[in-house]
Design a protein around this motif. Sequence first.
Motif, PDB file in Angstrom:
ATOM      1  N   SER A   4      -6.436 -51.260  19.222  1.00 25.23           N
ATOM      2  CA  SER A   4      -7.702 -51.559  19.887  1.00 25.23           C
ATOM      3  C   SER A   4      -8.650 -52.321  18.974  1.00 25.23           C
ATOM      4  CB  SER A   4      -8.370 -50.266  20.355  1.00 25.23           C
ATOM      5  OG  SER A   4      -7.584 -49.637  21.328  1.00 25.23           O
ATOM      6  N   ALA A  51     -13.525 -54.297  30.412  1.00 23.74           N
ATOM      7  CA  ALA A  51     -13.423 -54.056  28.971  1.00 23.74           C
ATOM      8  C   ALA A  51     -14.799 -54.216  28.352  1.00 23.74           C
ATOM      9  CB  ALA A  51     -12.447 -55.037  28.326  1.00 23.74           C
ATOM     10  N   PHE A  53     -16.416 -54.789  24.237  1.00 27.68           N
ATOM     11  CA  PHE A  53     -15.983 -55.029  22.868  1.00 27.68           C
ATOM     12  C   PHE A  53     -17.169 -55.165  21.939  1.00 27.68           C
ATOM     13  CE2 PHE A  53     -16.132 -59.226  24.850  1.00 27.68           C
ATOM     14  CZ  PHE A  53     -16.795 -60.004  23.915  1.00 27.68           C
ATOM     15  N   THR A  65     -13.397 -54.733  17.959  1.00 27.70           N
ATOM     16  CA  THR A  65     -12.875 -53.504  18.534  1.00 27.70           C
ATOM     17  C   THR A  65     -13.169 -53.552  20.027  1.00 27.70           C
ATOM     18  OG1 THR A  65     -13.412 -52.330  16.495  1.00 27.70           O
ATOM     19  CG2 THR A  65     -12.958 -50.984  18.421  1.00 27.70           C
ATOM     20  N   ALA A  66     -12.200 -53.140  20.842  1.00 27.02           N
ATOM     21  CA  ALA A  66     -12.376 -53.203  22.287  1.00 27.02           C
ATOM     22  C   ALA A  66     -11.965 -51.882  22.931  1.00 27.02           C
ATOM     23  CB  ALA A  66     -11.551 -54.346  22.868  1.00 27.02           C
ATOM     24  N   TRP A  67     -12.529 -51.620  24.106  1.00 30.64           N
ATOM     25  CA  TRP A  67     -12.264 -50.414  24.870  1.00 30.64           C
ATOM     26  C   TRP A  67     -12.043 -50.792  26.322  1.00 30.64           C
ATOM     27  CZ3 TRP A  67     -16.282 -51.271  21.556  1.00 30.64           C
ATOM     28  CH2 TRP A  67     -16.289 -50.545  20.370  1.00 30.64           C
ATOM     29  N   ARG A  71      -8.715 -54.144  27.262  1.00 34.54           N
ATOM     30  CA  ARG A  71      -8.947 -54.334  25.822  1.00 34.54           C
ATOM     31  C   ARG A  71      -7.923 -55.257  25.161  1.00 34.54           C
ATOM     32  NH1 ARG A  71      -7.234 -49.037  26.254  1.00 34.54           N
ATOM     33  NH2 ARG A  71      -5.295 -48.578  25.167  1.00 34.54           N
ATOM     34  N   LEU A  75      -9.052 -58.755  23.340  1.00 35.58           N
ATOM     35  CA  LEU A  75      -8.789 -58.937  21.913  1.00 35.58           C
ATOM     36  C   LEU A  75      -7.944 -60.192  21.668  1.00 35.58           C
ATOM     37  CD1 LEU A  75      -8.183 -55.279  20.717  1.00 35.58           C
ATOM     38  CD2 LEU A  75     -10.086 -56.781  20.093  1.00 35.58           C
TER      39      LEU A  75
END
Length: 124
Positions: A4, A51, A53, A65-67, A71, A75
Amino acid sequence: MSESSRRHALDGPYDLGRSLLLGDLGRQNPVHARPHEAELARACWTPDGPASFHVRVMTDAVEATAWGPGRAWVLGALPTHLGLDDRPPRFPGKLGRVQARLPGVRRGRTLDVFELLISHVIRQ
Protein backbone atom coordinates in the motif's frame (compact mmCIF):
# COMPACT_ATOMS: atom_id res chain seq x y z
CA MET A 1 7.52 -0.46 1.75
CA SER A 2 4.26 -2.41 1.95
CA GLU A 3 2.02 -3.08 -1.03
CA SER A 4 0.00 0.00 0.00
CA SER A 5 3.08 2.24 -0.16
CA ARG A 6 5.57 3.17 -2.83
CA ARG A 7 8.74 5.22 -2.98
CA HIS A 8 9.83 6.97 -6.17
CA ALA A 9 13.38 8.30 -6.45
CA LEU A 10 13.74 11.87 -7.67
CA ASP A 11 16.23 12.65 -10.42
CA GLY A 12 16.26 16.38 -9.68
CA PRO A 13 14.35 19.10 -7.85
CA TYR A 14 10.59 18.69 -7.51
CA ASP A 15 8.11 21.41 -6.51
CA LEU A 16 4.86 19.70 -5.51
CA GLY A 17 2.82 22.88 -5.01
CA ARG A 18 3.64 24.52 -8.34
CA SER A 19 3.36 21.23 -10.22
CA LEU A 20 -0.14 20.68 -8.81
CA LEU A 21 -1.23 24.19 -9.77
CA LEU A 22 -0.39 23.44 -13.42
CA GLY A 23 -3.01 20.68 -13.40
CA ASP A 24 -5.55 22.80 -11.54
CA LEU A 25 -5.12 20.62 -8.47
CA GLY A 26 -4.38 23.42 -6.11
CA ARG A 27 -5.93 25.74 -3.66
CA GLN A 28 -9.70 25.34 -3.81
CA ASN A 29 -10.27 21.70 -4.70
CA PRO A 30 -12.32 20.06 -1.90
CA VAL A 31 -10.86 16.56 -2.43
CA HIS A 32 -7.30 17.83 -1.82
CA ALA A 33 -5.61 18.68 1.42
CA ARG A 34 -2.13 20.08 1.83
CA PRO A 35 -1.11 19.28 5.43
CA HIS A 36 2.35 20.69 4.68
CA GLU A 37 3.86 22.34 1.59
CA ALA A 38 5.67 19.08 0.76
CA GLU A 39 2.57 16.88 1.24
CA LEU A 40 -0.68 16.11 -0.54
CA ALA A 41 -3.67 14.12 0.70
CA ARG A 42 -6.39 13.34 -1.79
CA ALA A 43 -9.47 11.21 -2.40
CA CYS A 44 -10.37 9.97 -5.87
CA TRP A 45 -12.40 7.45 -7.81
CA THR A 46 -10.45 4.80 -9.74
CA PRO A 47 -11.52 1.99 -12.10
CA ASP A 48 -11.11 -0.36 -9.11
CA GLY A 49 -13.18 1.76 -6.72
CA PRO A 50 -12.56 4.66 -4.35
CA ALA A 51 -9.12 5.42 -2.99
CA SER A 52 -7.36 8.00 -0.92
CA PHE A 53 -3.68 8.67 -0.86
CA HIS A 54 -1.02 10.68 0.90
CA VAL A 55 2.15 11.88 -0.84
CA ARG A 56 5.21 13.27 0.92
CA VAL A 57 8.09 14.84 -0.99
CA MET A 58 11.55 14.50 0.51
CA THR A 59 14.87 15.73 -0.88
CA ASP A 60 15.65 12.53 -2.81
CA ALA A 61 12.30 10.73 -3.19
CA VAL A 62 8.52 10.90 -3.13
CA GLU A 63 6.74 8.53 -0.73
CA ALA A 64 3.12 7.60 -1.39
CA THR A 65 0.67 5.61 0.72
CA ALA A 66 -2.83 4.70 -0.45
CA TRP A 67 -5.97 3.18 1.07
CA GLY A 68 -9.19 1.73 -0.31
CA PRO A 69 -10.13 -0.72 -3.07
CA GLY A 70 -8.44 1.46 -5.73
CA ARG A 71 -5.12 1.78 -3.89
CA ALA A 72 -3.08 -0.39 -6.28
CA TRP A 73 -4.39 1.52 -9.30
CA VAL A 74 -3.70 4.93 -7.79
CA LEU A 75 -0.19 3.95 -6.64
CA GLY A 76 0.57 2.81 -10.19
CA ALA A 77 -0.76 6.07 -11.67
CA LEU A 78 0.92 8.46 -9.22
CA PRO A 79 4.24 8.96 -11.06
CA THR A 80 2.46 10.32 -14.15
CA HIS A 81 -0.13 12.19 -12.07
CA LEU A 82 2.56 14.04 -10.15
CA GLY A 83 4.73 14.59 -13.23
CA LEU A 84 7.60 12.48 -11.91
CA ASP A 85 8.15 11.12 -15.43
CA ASP A 86 8.03 14.58 -17.06
CA ARG A 87 11.20 15.50 -18.94
CA PRO A 88 10.52 18.91 -20.48
CA PRO A 89 12.87 20.09 -23.21
CA ARG A 90 15.11 23.05 -22.44
CA PHE A 91 13.71 26.21 -23.98
CA PRO A 92 15.63 29.30 -25.11
CA GLY A 93 14.79 32.92 -24.28
CA LYS A 94 12.19 33.98 -21.72
CA LEU A 95 10.72 30.52 -21.28
CA GLY A 96 14.21 29.16 -20.61
CA ARG A 97 14.72 31.78 -17.91
CA VAL A 98 11.44 30.75 -16.27
CA GLN A 99 12.56 27.11 -16.37
CA ALA A 100 15.85 28.03 -14.74
CA ARG A 101 14.05 29.99 -12.01
CA LEU A 102 11.54 27.17 -11.31
CA PRO A 103 13.46 23.93 -11.93
CA GLY A 104 11.19 21.72 -9.84
CA VAL A 105 7.96 22.36 -11.77
CA ARG A 106 6.76 19.35 -13.72
CA ARG A 107 3.65 18.64 -15.78
CA GLY A 108 1.50 15.77 -14.56
CA ARG A 109 -1.57 14.03 -15.94
CA THR A 110 -5.00 13.93 -14.39
CA LEU A 111 -6.23 10.76 -12.73
CA ASP A 112 -9.78 11.39 -13.96
CA VAL A 113 -10.63 13.57 -16.97
CA PHE A 114 -14.32 13.71 -16.00
CA GLU A 115 -13.48 15.06 -12.54
CA LEU A 116 -11.25 17.75 -14.07
CA LEU A 117 -13.92 18.79 -16.58
CA ILE A 118 -16.64 18.97 -13.93
CA SER A 119 -14.47 21.24 -11.77
CA HIS A 120 -14.05 23.64 -14.70
CA VAL A 121 -17.77 23.60 -15.57
CA ILE A 122 -18.82 24.29 -11.99
CA ARG A 123 -16.50 27.31 -11.76
CA GLN A 124 -17.90 28.98 -14.87
